[in-house]
Write an enzyme that holds these catalytic residues in place. Structure first.
Site, mmCIF file in Angstrom:
data_model
loop_
_atom_site.group_PDB
_atom_site.id
_atom_site.type_symbol
_atom_site.label_atom_id
_atom_site.label_comp_id
_atom_site.label_asym_id
_atom_site.label_seq_id
_atom_site.Cartn_x
_atom_site.Cartn_y
_atom_site.Cartn_z
ATOM 1 C CD GLU A 16 -21.803 -19.297 -40.892
ATOM 2 O OE1 GLU A 16 -21.805 -19.255 -42.131
ATOM 3 O OE2 GLU A 16 -22.752 -18.935 -40.188
ATOM 4 C CB CYS A 46 -15.297 -18.803 -43.048
ATOM 5 S SG CYS A 46 -15.126 -19.840 -41.635
HETATM 6 C C1 UN1 Z 1 -14.992 -16.867 -40.013
HETATM 7 O O1 UN1 Z 1 -14.010 -16.867 -40.744
HETATM 8 O O2 UN1 Z 1 -15.399 -17.926 -39.498
HETATM 9 O O3 UN1 Z 1 -16.161 -11.550 -42.042
HETATM 10 C C2 UN1 Z 1 -15.694 -15.639 -39.593
HETATM 11 C C3 UN1 Z 1 -15.092 -11.788 -41.477
HETATM 12 C C4 UN1 Z 1 -15.104 -11.880 -39.980
HETATM 13 C C5 UN1 Z 1 -15.683 -13.167 -39.521
HETATM 14 C C6 UN1 Z 1 -15.158 -14.392 -40.217
HETATM 15 N N1 UN1 Z 1 -15.863 -10.785 -39.451
HETATM 16 O O4 UN1 Z 1 -14.051 -11.952 -42.083
#
Ligand code: UN1
Length: 509
Positions: free
Chosen positions: A262, A296
């Protein structure tokens, strides 16, 4: 604040960052002091794992696996249910620790724990639905089917920005399939990991289950590398940068282990002239600003249609003007601090580069001091209008910078959208059926997540979460992702009185 977090953690006499079935009282790694990004105050220390602690934990985890596989999946699910209940009881407390350690707002800190509760519920249901296929055999009185068996001990390496939910996405699902998990949290957020582990491991102990979640705090170059190179660790689920993910991927591939990656996101939202403007404004603001741009899934690129460019930008700047940046523990604040000084520097550097590459900063873009929180890491979120896709807009900067591009046709918008190396999340704001279907077709978004009339950020746990291209191709969380934590076995059973061979082959003896 110092006293508060110590009390809230319930860790007054415990700063061990190693759990091997019990809290290791004197790990042999280094002692780290942690400071809150909110105000720079000391919030606790943690003693990390040494090589010796690592060996001990892996050995214990292997032993735990032998026990864990004698529990049926629904029995394993029962444990996750109990953990989910305890997390519900501790939601506020744990959420606050997340906020203190990472600078998330109170609702986002609690949202993090809610995400753990949601995935726990999902895993409980899943524990009775680990289905395999049965297929028709070409041979008389034969039966064929597929079954999914656990992998063994797996490693979960998480980053600071979702310091506990990403652990649970992986670990609760892996646990019901029969795996045992070693968690290496980010060195920037180990206190959350210690606190979460404290809650979880006490539930396990109280209910006489074997300890199946282990903790190894420590740096990526020591503990991270040790896990990556260890053939006893059957799968590494890694969340982090593209560069680090590439190293993990290569090292694990060399030993034919498995990875779930990820990595970076550089998510774009297309807003067309057919969009519902109010929805688009809210979606873009949430996507770009939540968690101070440190998800992310953060919206980093806005791709705006020519006809609405000026009016939309005017409204967006008004929204930005009204968004309160400051102490994330205070009500009404939507944007807290960045995680540390390096993050502020990355923010400033990216803005400088964007300017050199023809960008115009038309909102924010500088460091700010908040009264009473002078040692915190605050910035004024930036809007940078770009003439074209340039190198800096192809990079993920973990900060609230929104690059804006102008387009005329949807094909052009999709070209701009897909022009970056990352492929995590995407969205389109439109009420036009043809536009949204084009975006969702093979010539549309090239990302793992595609959203219509909602933000790139804020995914639910029920779907498979992950992305394409430099994001690494991994999937975590919902849907049928559980299969990644298993080895698949094709079974053929002959229950007849002869042994016919496939493909009509004869072998008479
Ligand atoms: C991440 O930023 O690693 O979709 C995960 C989202 C959150 C998870 C992000 N539920 O923004």
């Amino acid at each position: 604040m110092r006293k508060r977090i110590k009390e809230e953690l319930g860790l007054k006499d415990l700063n061990s960052g190693v759990f091997d079935g019990e809290w290791v009282s004197n790990p042999k790694g280094k002692k780290y002091d942690l400071f809150s990004p909110i105000d720079g105050e000391f919030i606790g220390s943690v003693v990390t794992a040494s090589k010796e602690d690592y060996e001990n934990v892996v050995r214990k985890a292997e032993k735990a696996y032998e026990k864990w596989i004698s529990y049926t999946p629904p029995k394993r699910g029962e444990l996750i249910r109990l953990i989910g209940e305890e997390l519900r009881r501790n939601k506020e407390k744990l959420g606050r620790i997340v906020s203190l350690e990472t600078g998330k707002t109170v609702v986002e800190g609690e949202g993090e724990i809610q995400e753990m509760i949601d995935i726990a519920d999902f895993a409980v249901g899943l524990s009775r639905q680990l289905y395999g296929f049965e297929m028709a055999s070409e041979r008389f009185e034969h039966r064929m089917y597929e079954q999914y068996l656990p992998l063994g001990v797996i490693g979960v390496v998480t980053s600071f920005n979702f310091p506990s939910s990403v652990f649970s996405w992986n670990s609760f699902i892996a646990a019901v399939t029969g795996d045992v998990v070693i968690w290496k949290p980010s060195s920037k957020a180990p206190l959350t990991a210690v606190a979460v582990m404290k809650v979880i491991t006490e539930v396990i102990k109280k209910n006489n289950y074997p300890q199946i979640f282990f903790l190894l705090t420590g740096g990526g170059s020591e503990i991270g590398n040790a896990l990556t190179e260890d053939p006893r660790i059957k799968l590494i689920s890694f969340t982090g940068s593209v560069a680090a993910g590439r190293r993990v991927s290569e090292a694990v591939a060399r030993r034919f282990g498995r990875v779930i990656l990820e990595l970076g996101g550089n998510n774009g939202s297309i807003v067309t002239s057919k969009a519902d403007i109010n929805i688009a404004l809210k979606g873009i603001a949430f996507g770009a600003l939540a968690t101070a741009g440190q998800r992310c899934t953060t919206t980093r690129r806005l791709i705006l249609q020519d006809e609405i460019y000026e009016t939309f930008m005017k409204k967006l700047k008004e929204v930005y003007e009204n968004v309160k940046v400051g102490n994330p523990l205070e009500e009404g604040v939507l944007v807290g601090p960045l995680i540390d000084e390096d993050a502020v520097r990355d923010f400033e550097n990216a803005i400088e580069q964007a300017k050199k590459q023809g960008g115009k900063v038309t909102f924010g873009g500088e460091r700010i001091k908040i009264m009473g929180l002078e040692n915190g890491f605050y910035v004024k979120p930036a809007i940078v209008e770009m003439p074209a896709v340039t190198p800096i807009t192809c990079e993920e900067t973990f900060a609230p910078i929104l690059y804006v591009f102008r387009y005329k046709t949807l094909d052009e918008a999709i070209r701009i959208h897909n022009a970056v190396p990352q492929g995590l999340s995407s969205s389109i704001f439109t009420t036009d059926l043809r536009e949204e279907e084009t975006f969702l077709s093979a010539r549309g978004s090239d990302c793992g997540l595609a959203n219509v009339n909602t933000a790139t950020a804020g995914a639910e746990i029920g779907g498979a979460f992950g992305g394409e291209k430099d994001t690494g191709g991994g999937r975590e969380s919902g849907s049928d992702v559980w299969k990644l934590y298993c080895r698949r076995q094709t079974v053929t059973i002959n229950w007849g009185k002869d042994i016919p061979l496939s493909q009509g082959v004869r072998f008479e003896i």
